[in-house]
Design a protein around this motif. Sequence first.
Motif, PDB file in Angstrom:
ATOM      1  N   LEU A 346      12.125  17.010  13.697  1.00  0.00           N
ATOM      2  CA  LEU A 346      12.897  16.045  12.913  1.00  0.00           C
ATOM      3  C   LEU A 346      14.390  16.130  13.206  1.00  0.00           C
ATOM      4  CD1 LEU A 346      11.105  16.348   9.453  1.00  0.00           C
ATOM      5  CD2 LEU A 346      10.897  14.481  11.097  1.00  0.00           C
ATOM      6  N   LYS A 354      11.633  13.164  17.778  1.00  0.00           N
ATOM      7  CA  LYS A 354      11.660  12.554  16.444  1.00  0.00           C
ATOM      8  C   LYS A 354      10.332  11.864  16.134  1.00  0.00           C
ATOM      9  CE  LYS A 354      16.577  11.741  15.586  1.00  0.00           C
ATOM     10  NZ  LYS A 354      16.565  12.495  14.317  1.00  0.00           N
ATOM     11  N   THR A 379      17.361  11.893   7.053  1.00  0.00           N
ATOM     12  CA  THR A 379      16.826  11.773   8.411  1.00  0.00           C
ATOM     13  C   THR A 379      15.764  10.688   8.480  1.00  0.00           C
ATOM     14  OG1 THR A 379      17.240  14.131   8.773  1.00  0.00           O
ATOM     15  CG2 THR A 379      15.730  13.030  10.291  1.00  0.00           C
ATOM     16  N   CYS A 383      15.830   7.056  10.522  1.00  0.00           N
ATOM     17  CA  CYS A 383      14.785   6.668  11.478  1.00  0.00           C
ATOM     18  C   CYS A 383      14.238   5.275  11.181  1.00  0.00           C
ATOM     19  CB  CYS A 383      13.645   7.685  11.452  1.00  0.00           C
ATOM     20  SG  CYS A 383      14.089   9.311  12.104  1.00  0.00           S
TER      21      CYS A 383
END
Length: 766
Positions: A346, A354, A379, A383
């Motif tokens: 991550l 990712k 995070t 994304c």
Amino acid sequence: MSEIVGKTLLSFQDYVVGAESCDLSKRTTYLHNLIDCVSNAKTKADAVAAVKRDLIALQELLSKPGLKSFQVKDCLLRAVYCEMCGHSAPFAYVHAIKEIDRTKALEQKRIGYLAVSLFLHKNHELVILMLNTIQKDLRSTNLLEVCFALTASTYVVGPHTSPTVLDRIEDNLTHSKEMVRKRAVLAIVNFLSSDAKNYIHLHSKLELRIGDSDPEVVFATLTGLFAVAKLSTDVTSCTNLVLPVVEILKQVINRNLPSEFEYHGVPNPWMQMEILRFLRIIGSDNDPVVQSLVTDVLVEVLRLLNVVDHNIAYAIIYECVRTAVAVAKDDVALIEASFASVERFLLSSFTNMKYMGLKSLAFLVRYVPLNALAKYQNTIMECITHRDSSVKRMALNVLFCLTSITNVHVIVPKLMECLKDVCDANARSDIIERTSNVVDLHRPSEKWFLHTANTLLLAAGHDAGISKTVEKIRELLKSNAVSSELKVEATTLYLDCLDRRKDFTLSSQFLCLCTWTLGRYAHLISNDRMIRASAGLSAVANKYFYDHNVAVSSLTALKNLLVYTECAVDENVVILTNCIDSNDLDVRYRSLEITRILKNLRAVRSAFLLKPDNQIDTNCDFDWTLSFVDSFVIEFLKSGGSPYKSPSLRTKCDNDFNTGWVSSSLSSKPFSDLSSESLCLMTSPVSSVTSAGSRKCEGNGLKFISENVNNVWSENGWCNYMILSKNLSLTAKNELVIQKSSSDKLLARALFGEVIKNDETANEND
């Protein structure tokens, strides 16, 4: 031609001939020329023409007798190349089988087996010609011949031909050489994958190869068992393999194998991934014995791989996380170790990392505490807006998995916002369908579900995947447990959608839902809104007259609104000109029906008006004699219409029509001015028609004779068509029999004239 295909075709001969003879000077000339022609072709047509020319030359060359072995080899290689280019060369199949049988040179035999494996399939009719050769090579003392035969049997031996070679293949499972045992294992795996029930006795023999001394044989066995376990419906039969498989994994991670099996510092990574997949399938039934055996080794694998920074290590970590979730998701220590490994993915700046981290997190998110996920929420949100569509789609998948009844009101609007940026039709359909499932599964209230689902339908437009959402809203409104307030709110909501339909892209399914709701619950809203509803329904029906479902739903709702409510409707507002002129008969009929209702609205409502609770008032006086339609009936009869006939009278009239309509309707008066010839043909008495099939008509010196014409008239009138056709067929059949018997007599008289003549003379004397 793509670059990959070009490189594959160019390297074909190098693979066949071998690395030691890669030189251009040692290549066969004809194959080299064919490869150059195809590779240098400027268009596809030029490449196809080159291949077809070579096929014609090959067929002519192979038809010649006395070809030498190297010539046959060259022809087979060219035929294989032509097959790789997509052109069939069936004339070379038999020559490949002959080459295997007659040659003893290993190079030619190798080429022959390669060609046969590529040419033929398991059900091909020519496979039976090479079974004897395969049996002979399986008994050979030459290891290469045995390997060739085992490899070919994997491709060409099927369930019907396997009994001829199966015993020899089983014997090679215990061969002294590992290269033979490995190919025998692969052949057994092929049989088990095609039909495991008929080869169930081979499963136990395959399991014994797990303890083989050679790692390649063990890896081939694990691959085969994994393929069989995926096809099996009962994985409990493989539970006894957990302990030996776990022991093999321990030996691998402890580096007990030779160093040649290591890849970037990871010991035999492909075997580790195969073992992890196998354990994931076996342990999917939550067996506590399997969990206790697998937990410790998974933790050890994760610990050893966390210090390795390479893609192959990340692949094993991903497989380990999936196995941990499938086998031991209740083990807290294992889940924490898996989540700690996923953190590396991550926080990585690489897109592939990712993506793998989000995909692994989607499996773990249900078993990891929310406070542990809180530090990665930024995070995940980053994304969602990532430039890579794969990462974005996987982040949305994590959001779907994170949704619960406590956070659904926050996540669903975010999902709808992301829907605006998605252009791919399949991706939009998937997001809409999954969002609908989340809204339905975690709904905090019925009112929230109604408004959220409606917002989703407006955002979806014409995309696929909204049918389930529409059905869920319809089922909700149909339910008796739903309050009247919610029905009123739904009616008002969809009335506003119809009024603002120009601001949205509404699908036909959503329009049908709106019109259905207005037609069913419009009596619950105020009179002003009912007038708006009637105008909106007529506008929708008139605009979408070409869409059968929308038009019929709108017209049905409008009729319910006119008949079952006391709405004051202006005829000038309800415009259905397009529907009246529609080619759809159902739409046209319904629109004409509504037009008639509008002209006689008071009379119709006096007969059919329902109370607001949508129930018939049993206390009202209803005229069951239907006297209110007498004026319509009288007007119809005056205009020349036929009176009503009972079913029995209608049946009697039909029978009379079928039996005597000709005699009662024919008349000679209209034909008085016709010529005498026509009168003779049309008004001659029935008695002049003879039953022998001839007709005579005499009058005014005219005579008409029709020979061999079948009668269709009788004394009672027109003959029944079915009886007539049956009689005609019988007559034709009898004439055919008579003609055949007479022709047989003539033939017999011609052949045996003297015998027949003597018999006739003897009969006269008697």
